[in-house]
Motif scaffolding. Structure first.
Motif, mmCIF file in Angstrom:
data_model
loop_
_atom_site.group_PDB
_atom_site.id
_atom_site.type_symbol
_atom_site.label_atom_id
_atom_site.label_comp_id
_atom_site.label_asym_id
_atom_site.label_seq_id
_atom_site.Cartn_x
_atom_site.Cartn_y
_atom_site.Cartn_z
ATOM 1 N N GLN A 67 17.832 66.319 -29.091
ATOM 2 C CA GLN A 67 18.414 66.775 -27.831
ATOM 3 C C GLN A 67 18.021 68.055 -27.507
ATOM 4 O O GLN A 67 18.238 69.149 -28.482
ATOM 5 C CB GLN A 67 19.823 65.914 -27.612
ATOM 6 N N SER A 68 16.990 68.614 -26.436
ATOM 7 C CA SER A 68 17.032 69.658 -26.076
ATOM 8 C C SER A 68 18.215 69.513 -24.921
ATOM 9 O O SER A 68 17.794 69.190 -23.956
ATOM 10 C CB SER A 68 15.288 69.480 -25.434
ATOM 11 N N LYS A 69 18.797 70.179 -25.136
ATOM 12 C CA LYS A 69 20.073 70.829 -23.024
ATOM 13 C C LYS A 69 19.243 71.798 -22.628
ATOM 14 O O LYS A 69 19.107 73.176 -23.080
ATOM 15 C CB LYS A 69 21.438 70.499 -23.985
ATOM 16 N N TYR A 70 19.730 71.308 -20.872
ATOM 17 C CA TYR A 70 19.318 72.083 -20.291
ATOM 18 C C TYR A 70 20.093 73.610 -20.159
ATOM 19 O O TYR A 70 21.657 72.854 -20.209
ATOM 20 C CB TYR A 70 19.147 72.049 -18.452
ATOM 21 N N GLU A 71 20.652 74.494 -20.175
ATOM 22 C CA GLU A 71 21.452 75.659 -20.004
ATOM 23 C C GLU A 71 21.179 76.236 -18.932
ATOM 24 O O GLU A 71 20.317 76.549 -18.031
ATOM 25 C CB GLU A 71 21.456 77.027 -20.764
ATOM 26 N N TYR A 100 13.736 68.520 -20.937
ATOM 27 C CA TYR A 100 14.791 68.751 -21.818
ATOM 28 C C TYR A 100 15.393 66.945 -21.488
ATOM 29 O O TYR A 100 14.989 66.304 -20.481
ATOM 30 C CB TYR A 100 15.709 69.193 -20.222
ATOM 31 N N GLY A 101 16.185 66.856 -22.427
ATOM 32 C CA GLY A 101 16.040 65.503 -22.515
ATOM 33 C C GLY A 101 16.539 65.096 -24.085
ATOM 34 O O GLY A 101 16.146 66.114 -25.324
ATOM 35 N N LYS A 102 16.572 63.188 -24.632
ATOM 36 C CA LYS A 102 16.781 63.535 -25.592
ATOM 37 C C LYS A 102 15.712 62.463 -25.904
ATOM 38 O O LYS A 102 14.667 62.037 -25.465
ATOM 39 C CB LYS A 102 17.769 62.139 -25.372
ATOM 40 N N ASP A 136 21.235 69.136 -33.072
ATOM 41 C CA ASP A 136 21.127 68.418 -32.060
ATOM 42 C C ASP A 136 19.546 67.748 -32.277
ATOM 43 O O ASP A 136 19.386 67.316 -32.011
ATOM 44 C CB ASP A 136 20.314 69.877 -30.683
ATOM 45 N N GLU A 159 17.221 66.192 -16.783
ATOM 46 C CA GLU A 159 16.799 65.808 -18.299
ATOM 47 C C GLU A 159 16.328 64.343 -17.627
ATOM 48 O O GLU A 159 16.309 63.153 -17.452
ATOM 49 C CB GLU A 159 18.238 65.580 -18.575
#
Length: 155
Positions: free
Chosen positions: A87-91, A106-108, A72, A43
């Motif tokens: 924000q893109s979150k790692y699944e 991934y991250g903000k 998000d 991230e």
């Protein structure tokens, strides 16, 4: 005037350029490695593409947010600009799956977009489809200028 010729090895010149460019990119954009030691995407801050168009009546903004969920995304409206947060979150996946390559980020994300003309925050419209956020912001009607007041200068 006499010049002396200094012979340099070409690889020496290119090594310095490579080091300087790598340092510049790291200072500007952060660490360029997207995978951690366990080969999982890390991230970090990401910077999505944006487009801002101005018409005589409004501002039209498009933000490319592929992989980001609607919940998000936050948009703060001000009279003289907007602030976008996402924000893109790692699944996480099963331990049986091995990621060989991942170029997803991934991250903000946070971005401030100032405007030359004030906007009407009450009439803002937005739409989020196919990973693209579209925002329409109506400009405020220009206020009639007041007559200038004379300032009395004291002795």
């Amino acid at each position: 005037m006499k010049f002396s010729i200094i012979k340099r090895e070409p690889s020496y010149f290119f090594n310095n350029i490579h080091e300087d460019l790598t340092r510049f990119l790291k200072d500007t954009f952060g660490d360029l490695e997207f995978m951690d030691k366990g080969h999982l995407p890390t991230e970090m801050t990401f910077r999505p593409a944006i487009e801002v168009r101005e018409t005589p009546k409004d501002y039209n903004i498009k933000v490319e947010l592929a992989g980001v969920k609607k919940e998000d995304i936050d948009v703060d409206l001000y009279e003289n600009g907007i602030v976008l947060h996402a924000q893109s979150k790692y699944e996480k996946h099963d331990d049986k799956e091995n990621i060989h390559i991942s170029e997803f980020r991934y991250g903000k994300f946070s971005r401030t977009i100032p405007f030359e003309h004030p906007i009407n925050t009450e009439n803002a419209k937005s739409e989020f489809k196919h990973g693209v956020l579209k925002i329409t912001l109506e400009k405020k009607e220009p206020q009639k200028d007041e007559e200038a007041k004379k300032l009395k200068i004291e002795d």
